[in-house]
Design an enzyme around this catalytic site. Structure first.
Site, PDB file in Angstrom:
ATOM      1  N   ASP A 171     -14.257 -24.446 -21.526  1.00 19.93           N
ATOM      2  CA  ASP A 171     -15.465 -25.004 -22.111  1.00 19.93           C
ATOM      3  C   ASP A 171     -16.495 -23.876 -22.178  1.00 19.93           C
ATOM      4  O   ASP A 171     -16.270 -22.768 -21.682  1.00 19.93           O
ATOM      5  CB  ASP A 171     -15.969 -26.210 -21.284  1.00 19.93           C
ATOM      6  CG  ASP A 171     -16.858 -27.123 -22.121  1.00 19.93           C
ATOM      7  OD1 ASP A 171     -16.980 -28.310 -21.793  1.00 19.93           O
ATOM      8  OD2 ASP A 171     -17.415 -26.642 -23.142  1.00 19.93           O
TER       9      ASP A 171
HETATM   10  C1  GLC Z   1     -20.011 -28.181 -24.752  1.00 22.95           C
HETATM   11  C2  GLC Z   1     -19.141 -29.343 -24.362  1.00 22.95           C
HETATM   12  C3  GLC Z   1     -17.811 -29.370 -25.051  1.00 22.95           C
HETATM   13  C4  GLC Z   1     -17.970 -28.808 -26.448  1.00 22.95           C
HETATM   14  C5  GLC Z   1     -18.298 -27.340 -26.315  1.00 22.95           C
HETATM   15  C6  GLC Z   1     -18.522 -26.662 -27.677  1.00 22.95           C
HETATM   16  O1  GLC Z   1     -20.687 -27.667 -23.648  1.00 22.95           O
HETATM   17  O2  GLC Z   1     -18.907 -29.573 -22.978  1.00 22.95           O
HETATM   18  O3  GLC Z   1     -17.354 -30.726 -25.053  1.00 22.95           O
HETATM   19  O4  GLC Z   1     -16.779 -28.986 -27.187  1.00 22.95           O
HETATM   20  O5  GLC Z   1     -19.423 -27.108 -25.485  1.00 22.95           O
HETATM   21  O6  GLC Z   1     -19.659 -27.198 -28.283  1.00 22.95           O
END
Ligand code: GLC
Length: 746
Positions: free
Chosen positions: A274
């Site tokens: 993430d």
């Molecule tokens: C965010 C979220 C994740 C998302 C990623 C890209 O922090 O936790 O679900 O897909 O970043 O935006």
């Protein structure tokens, strides 16, 4: 248009020997140097409409495998061109985006879609979302989010498919089908991503990013179930969770990411971190610094680092030091390249928007309206106040801070949604019945959080003048979603006061709630004649709600989450354990019951709270229709079933009302005794059925005994012979029950 400069890929036709993807990947990896391999393992934030020099430079030097958050198709094509024509090997890019519940056409939030209990419809919404996103160059979505969520304080419950592993797995698989289509290389297909692995929804106190402690048995029997289903269903990628999982943050958790996901499940798709979750390993206190974080994440098996640059900065040195081995890097790069081949990016990485249907076209909007209508849950409808009959009315008051807000009804995670396309409740009611009724509107409150009641008088005046009042309340979209958890889940601001004041006008009062979570709305239950829960319904929420209010459609949604009476009941969910002192109507006490000499009573020695009724406000699976359904005749061909055989449960359902209606018939099972304790009920099947007034149908559920398996003390998945109970009904409080046994005939 072929890649003009992908020297690494011999065109199959030149040699007439079709190469497998595996062969192409292997051949390409052999040509790559370590820098280029590490480059593939990095996903960078794009420039959102332009190409920053540093990004172009990184791409040219083979330091980027993917970018996220670019949706300008011309910019995406230029990014791809740089990657193909201005690098040594011409490897195309993965283009990631959070396409969570729509792209330009916005569907209900995932929790709302889950309330439709309609896998085919949900698949259709994802198909449309994928087409719209693909037309802008996106080839990878970070969805579906399949975190089981049993704490509505958590902001991301809005993005989830609810509290139940079976429902979440079934609907999550439908989403993957919708996004990925039959073949990833098909036009309009995009790679899906099962997230957040794992148990992110079990964050303590419902606070986002908070600590998670879930015993392995519960992890396997509840939180991992949907992920296993999607891994087996071919989801193209997984994303790690931010959370500290039992002391080892998920992004560095080799038991989870390697032992379970790779070795036990044999999952071969791409695993991405993430946002910054790799370098956050040191913030957790799991590593000393970014270099250590990169080492832990790579050795745990995180193929691609999102946003942060620890792989770029440290992997070369870690390989040189022998702390990361080259075969591990090659395996990770192979998964990344395999996805790019599967997506057809080496054959054609460029996008022509003209090849796709127009964004937000009338067909997409029709599905948006249908999905919003099927997502709405009718929670109360005293005296059949709904549906309203425009022919028997002359005026209607439409009131509330969310009655005419084209942005808030879209909900959380709508990066690409456009509120200009939204049709609000007010606008929709005017369109639908404005020719027959005098539609009077005012906000009553400036926002859902307003503490000022200065606009009440205008609202009360309208209510007094009109035949009925529809008040649209709830949460602004900002109050749910990532990092937006709430300690109270009451209706914010003075909305309860507004409802209270409107109720005193004595006219039929219909409350429509738009929210990203279950709210504790017991305090309006006796004030509203009818309550329709619309979640955040998306672009076409207004027409969907208007159709339901005036009977052009009948509500059929069912709750994918339990509604607590009070936040102090959380976690409260239907598939709970029995405990050694289960509560019932006879052994619970309330504050009023406390005897003069409490020590003299043995009453109340059970699991409940003194100060709130032990039952939820509304149970999982609950939802009313404009008609009524009667269940009867539950029966089984055999009530003694051999292990490995089929369990067949049959029941009759009749529409005993005066109008047609769709019902989601639900099957729940209980395993009465297990080597580990089992929930008092577990959803094991559901079927949507349409019944005309007076019509009766027979519903059959067929399960293999394997579908009753669970992880025991040995952490092995087995169905244990013994006694079971099955219920069939319209929600998790189903009463129609039958006993059966599973025996081992060996
Ligand atoms: C965010 C979220 C994740 C998302 C990623 C890209 O922090 O936790 O679900 O897909 O970043 O935006």
């Amino acid at each position: 248009m072929l890649c003009s400069n992908s020297v690494a890929i011999q065109n199959d036709r030149e040699f007439g020997i079709p190469q497998s993807t595996e062969e192409k990947v292997s051949e390409l990896i052999q040509r790559m140097n370590l820098d280029e391999k590490i480059g593939q393992m990095s996903q960078l934030q794009a420039g959102c409409g332009h190409i920053p020099d540093h990004l172009a430079d990184d791409i040219r030097h083979g330091r980027v495998g993917s970018v996220l958050n670019e949706v300008n198709v011309d910019v995406v094509n230029e990014l791809q061109r740089i990657s193909i024509e201005e690098t040594r090997l011409g490897i195309p890019l993965l283009i990631g985006r959070d396409v969570i519940h729509g792209f330009k056409t916005v569907f209900p939030i995932p929790l709302g879609l889950a309330a439709s209990w309609d896998p085919q419809l949900i698949k259709q919404t994802c198909r449309i979302s994928a087409q719209e996103a693909a037309s802008c160059g996106v080839n990878w979505t970070f969805a579906p989010m399949i975190d089981i969520s049993r704490d509505p304080r958590w902001g991301r419950v809005a993005e989830s498919l609810g509290e139940d592993p079976y429902l979440c797995a079934t609907l999550g698989a439908a989403m993957v089908d919708g996004f990925q289509g039959d073949k990833l290389s098909e036009k309009g297909a995009i790679a899906a991503c099962a997230k957040h692995f794992a148990a992110y929804g079990a964050a303590e106190a419902g606070k986002d990013y908070n600590t998670v402690n879930v015993p392995e048995n519960e992890l396997r029997n509840v939180y991992l179930r949907p992920f296993k289903k999607l891994a087996d269903s071919g989801v193209a990628s997984f994303m790690t969770a931010f959370c500290d999982l039992n002391g080892v943050p998920a992004t560095g958790n080799s038991w989870l990411l390697d032992d379970v996901l790779r070795k036990e499940w044999d999952y071969r798709g791409l695993l991405v971190s993430d946002w910054d979750s790799v370098i956050e390993l040191s913030v957790h206190g799991f590593t000393h610094n970014d270099k250590e974080s990169a080492c832990e994440a790579v050795n745990a098996g995180v193929d691609m680092e999102m946003a942060s640059r620890s792989y770029k900065h440290h992997l070369q040195q870690l390989v040189d030091e022998g702390r990361v081995d080259l075969p591990q890097i090659d395996r990770m790069v192979a998964r990344i390249l395999t996805l790019k081949f599967d997506l057809g990016l080496f054959d054609n990485p460029y996008t022509s928007a003209a090849d796709y249907p127009a964004l937000v076209n009338v067909d997409h909007l029709e599905v948006a309206q249908q999905s919003a209508a099927k997502s709405c849950v009718l929670l109360k409808n005293d005296n059949q106040v709904l549906p309203l009959n425009a022919d028997q009315m002359s005026s209607i008051a439409v009131i509330g801070p969310l009655a005419d807000d084209d942005y808030e009804q879209l909900g959380t995670w709508v990066f690409d949604g456009d509120p200009h396309h939204s049709v609000t409740c007010k606008a929709a009611i005017e369109r639908l019945v404005g020719d027959k009724l005098d539609v009077r509107y005012c906000k009553g409150l400036q926002t859902t959080r307003s503490e000022s009641c200065e606009q009440f008088s205008e609202a009360l005046e309208l209510a007094a003048q009109c035949d009925a009042t529809v008040v649209v309340v709830g949460e602004e979209s900002f109050m749910s979603g990532e990092a937006h958890s709430r300690a109270s889940i009451d209706l914010p601001g003075q909305q309860v006061a507004l409802i209270d004041a409107l109720a005193k006008e004595g006219k039929p009062l219909i409350v429509v709630v738009m929210a990203g979570r279950p709210l504790t709305i017991e305090n309006i239950l006796d004030k509203a004649d009818s309550i329709l829960y619309a979640w955040h319904p998306g672009t076409m929420g207004g027409p969907a709600i208007a159709d339901l209010l005036f009977g052009f459609q009948a509500p059929s949604g069912k709750l994918p989450v339990t509604f607590p009476r009070a936040v102090g009941q959380i976690p409260i969910y239907y598939a709970h354990k029995n405990t050694g002192r289960p509560v019932s109507d006879v052994n619970c006490l309330s504050m009023a019951d406390i005897p003069e000499r409490p020590e003299q009573t043995s009453l109340g020695m059970a699991s409940f709270h003194l100060d709130v009724n032990y039952r939820p406000l509304f149970p999982f699976g609950y939802g009313l229709s404009y008609t009524c359904f009667e269940y009867s005749g539950i029966r089984m061909a055999r009530q003694q079933v051999a292990l490995g055989g089929q369990v067949e449960i049959v029941a009759d359902i009749k529409n005993t009302g005066h109008c047609a209606g769709e019902e989601v018939v639900q099957l729940y099972i209980r395993d009465l005794v297990g080597s580990v304790t089992r929930p008092v009920k577990e959803l094991k099947g559901f079927q949507r059925v349409l019944l005309q007034p007076g019509e009766q149908k027979t519903i059959t559920f067929t399960l293999h005994t394997d579908e009753l398996a669970f992880y025991g003390r040995d952490m092995q998945l087995n169905t244990e012979p013994g006694s079971f109970q099955a219920w069939v009904g319209g929600d998790s409080d189903a009463r129609l029950m039958i006993d059966f046994d599973i025996y081992d005939d060996e």
